[in-house]
Design a protein around this motif. Structure first.
Motif, mmCIF file in Angstrom:
data_model
loop_
_atom_site.group_PDB
_atom_site.id
_atom_site.type_symbol
_atom_site.label_atom_id
_atom_site.label_comp_id
_atom_site.label_asym_id
_atom_site.label_seq_id
_atom_site.Cartn_x
_atom_site.Cartn_y
_atom_site.Cartn_z
ATOM 1 N N TRP A 139 0.857 -1.189 0.000
ATOM 2 C CA TRP A 139 0.000 0.000 0.000
ATOM 3 C C TRP A 139 0.886 1.228 0.000
ATOM 4 C CZ3 TRP A 139 -2.831 1.805 5.036
ATOM 5 C CH2 TRP A 139 -3.539 2.994 4.797
ATOM 6 N N TRP A 189 1.128 5.590 -0.240
ATOM 7 C CA TRP A 189 0.414 6.855 -0.018
ATOM 8 C C TRP A 189 1.408 7.998 -0.025
ATOM 9 C CZ3 TRP A 189 1.028 9.943 4.547
ATOM 10 C CH2 TRP A 189 0.204 11.076 4.572
ATOM 11 N N LEU A 207 -2.307 10.838 -3.383
ATOM 12 C CA LEU A 207 -2.426 9.643 -4.219
ATOM 13 C C LEU A 207 -2.114 8.386 -3.409
ATOM 14 C CD1 LEU A 207 -0.844 10.720 -7.627
ATOM 15 C CD2 LEU A 207 -3.229 10.117 -7.194
ATOM 16 N N THR A 208 -2.998 7.399 -3.540
ATOM 17 C CA THR A 208 -2.806 6.138 -2.818
ATOM 18 C C THR A 208 -3.183 4.977 -3.728
ATOM 19 O OG1 THR A 208 -3.253 5.014 -0.710
ATOM 20 C CG2 THR A 208 -5.135 6.018 -1.807
ATOM 21 N N THR A 209 -2.452 3.876 -3.585
ATOM 22 C CA THR A 209 -2.672 2.690 -4.411
ATOM 23 C C THR A 209 -2.478 1.450 -3.563
ATOM 24 O OG1 THR A 209 -1.728 3.860 -6.314
ATOM 25 C CG2 THR A 209 -2.031 1.492 -6.544
ATOM 26 N N TRP A 233 -1.879 -2.723 -3.774
ATOM 27 C CA TRP A 233 -1.495 -3.877 -4.594
ATOM 28 C C TRP A 233 -1.768 -5.142 -3.790
ATOM 29 C CZ3 TRP A 233 1.670 -3.154 -9.225
ATOM 30 C CH2 TRP A 233 2.017 -1.821 -9.468
ATOM 31 N N ARG A 278 -3.063 -4.298 -8.956
ATOM 32 C CA ARG A 278 -3.193 -3.032 -8.249
ATOM 33 C C ARG A 278 -4.580 -2.435 -8.426
ATOM 34 N NH1 ARG A 278 -3.334 1.787 -10.813
ATOM 35 N NH2 ARG A 278 -2.407 2.030 -12.896
ATOM 36 N N SER A 279 -4.957 -1.620 -7.469
ATOM 37 C CA SER A 279 -6.219 -0.893 -7.541
ATOM 38 C C SER A 279 -6.054 0.334 -8.433
ATOM 39 C CB SER A 279 -6.633 -0.434 -6.136
ATOM 40 O OG SER A 279 -5.739 0.585 -5.674
ATOM 41 N N ASP A 280 -7.164 1.015 -8.720
ATOM 42 C CA ASP A 280 -7.083 2.342 -9.306
ATOM 43 C C ASP A 280 -6.388 3.276 -8.319
ATOM 44 O OD1 ASP A 280 -8.547 1.416 -11.443
ATOM 45 O OD2 ASP A 280 -10.457 2.208 -10.690
ATOM 46 N N ARG A 281 -5.740 4.299 -8.824
ATOM 47 C CA ARG A 281 -5.195 5.328 -7.943
ATOM 48 C C ARG A 281 -6.341 6.176 -7.395
ATOM 49 N NH1 ARG A 281 -1.403 4.968 -12.144
ATOM 50 N NH2 ARG A 281 0.688 4.432 -11.419
ATOM 51 N N LYS A 282 -6.295 6.429 -6.109
ATOM 52 C CA LYS A 282 -7.322 7.222 -5.447
ATOM 53 C C LYS A 282 -6.665 8.390 -4.711
ATOM 54 C CE LYS A 282 -10.726 4.319 -6.444
ATOM 55 N NZ LYS A 282 -11.860 4.701 -7.328
#
Length: 228
Positions: free
Chosen positions: A114, A116, A122-124, A126, A131-135
């Motif tokens: 993870w 941040w 921006l946080t992602t 894995w 990986r997730s979308d960037r949030k």
């Protein structure tokens, strides 16, 4: 004699020990409001970016805490929480977001990283190489004060406030924490069990920790992760 004095000093300082945990796991076999492992970071400088990587093995389908970092002003300063299968909740400085549809294996090891960065928030996340979308999460936040880092429990108060219903069940290994966002290549190497630069805040191969409640240190099983 010198080594004995060092061990005695560690025992007197809250039973903390520092050791190489390679090929070791912390096992949490029963639900508990006391089972916890406290990890001591190398630095207490304000945190404006973080990467946390770990592996866990759990067959639980209920909610559980994977990694809890609190500071004196905020109990959910950097918390990775798993409400249900395939769902992860990220908390930074008391703000949270939920990611669903993530990989989740109840019969094998799961590798999680993870990242941040407070600059833009921006946080992602894995999980198992995906990986997730960037949030955006907690932009411009700074985590100040001595970190209290706990495996196995969520901290509802700084260094405590545990709830058995949120306790982790299973095995945890290979925990690393960096005060920066590490590269996707480093994350991929961690996921694949290859070589990577160890965490500069927490390093599994040189970890200071203390154990409370029914937690056991065990050899890691001879699976594919043990053979690198």
């Amino acid at each position: 004699m010198k080594q004995l004095l060092v061990l005695l000093a560690a025992f007197c300082a809250g039973h903390a020990v520092q050791t190489d945990l390679s090929e070791k796991v912390f096992s949490f076999p029963v639900p508990s409001s006391t089972a916890a492992v406290k990890l001591v970071p190398y630095s207490e400088e304000p945190l404006r970016a973080l990467t946390m990587c770990m592996r866990f093995f759990s067959s639980l389908t209920r909610a559980q805490s994977l990694f809890s970092l609190a500071v004196p002003s905020q109990s959910n300063a950097f918390l990775l929480y798993k409400p249900s299968v395939g769902v992860y909740r990220l908390h930074v400085s008391g703000v949270s977001l939920e990611l669903s549809g993530m990989p989740d294996d109840l019969t094998e090891w799961n590798s999680v990283c993870w990242t941040w960065d407070s600059t833009h928030g921006l946080t992602t996340l894995w999980v198992n190489g995906k990986r997730s979308d960037r949030k955006i999460l907690a932009a411009k936040a700074s985590l100040s004060g001595a970190p209290s880092i706990i495996l196995g429990q969520e901290q509802d108060t700084y260094g405590g406030g545990y709830d058995q219903a949120q306790s982790f069940g299973g095995d945890i290994t290979d925990v690393h924490l960096w005060s920066s966002v590490i590269s996707p290549c480093e994350i991929r190497s961690f996921m694949d069990g290859g070589a990577f630069t160890p965490g500069n805040l927490l390093n599994w191969k040189n970890m200071q920790y203390s154990i409370a409640g029914p937690v056991y240190m065990e050899p890691r099983d001879f699976d594919k992760l043990s053979c690198f």
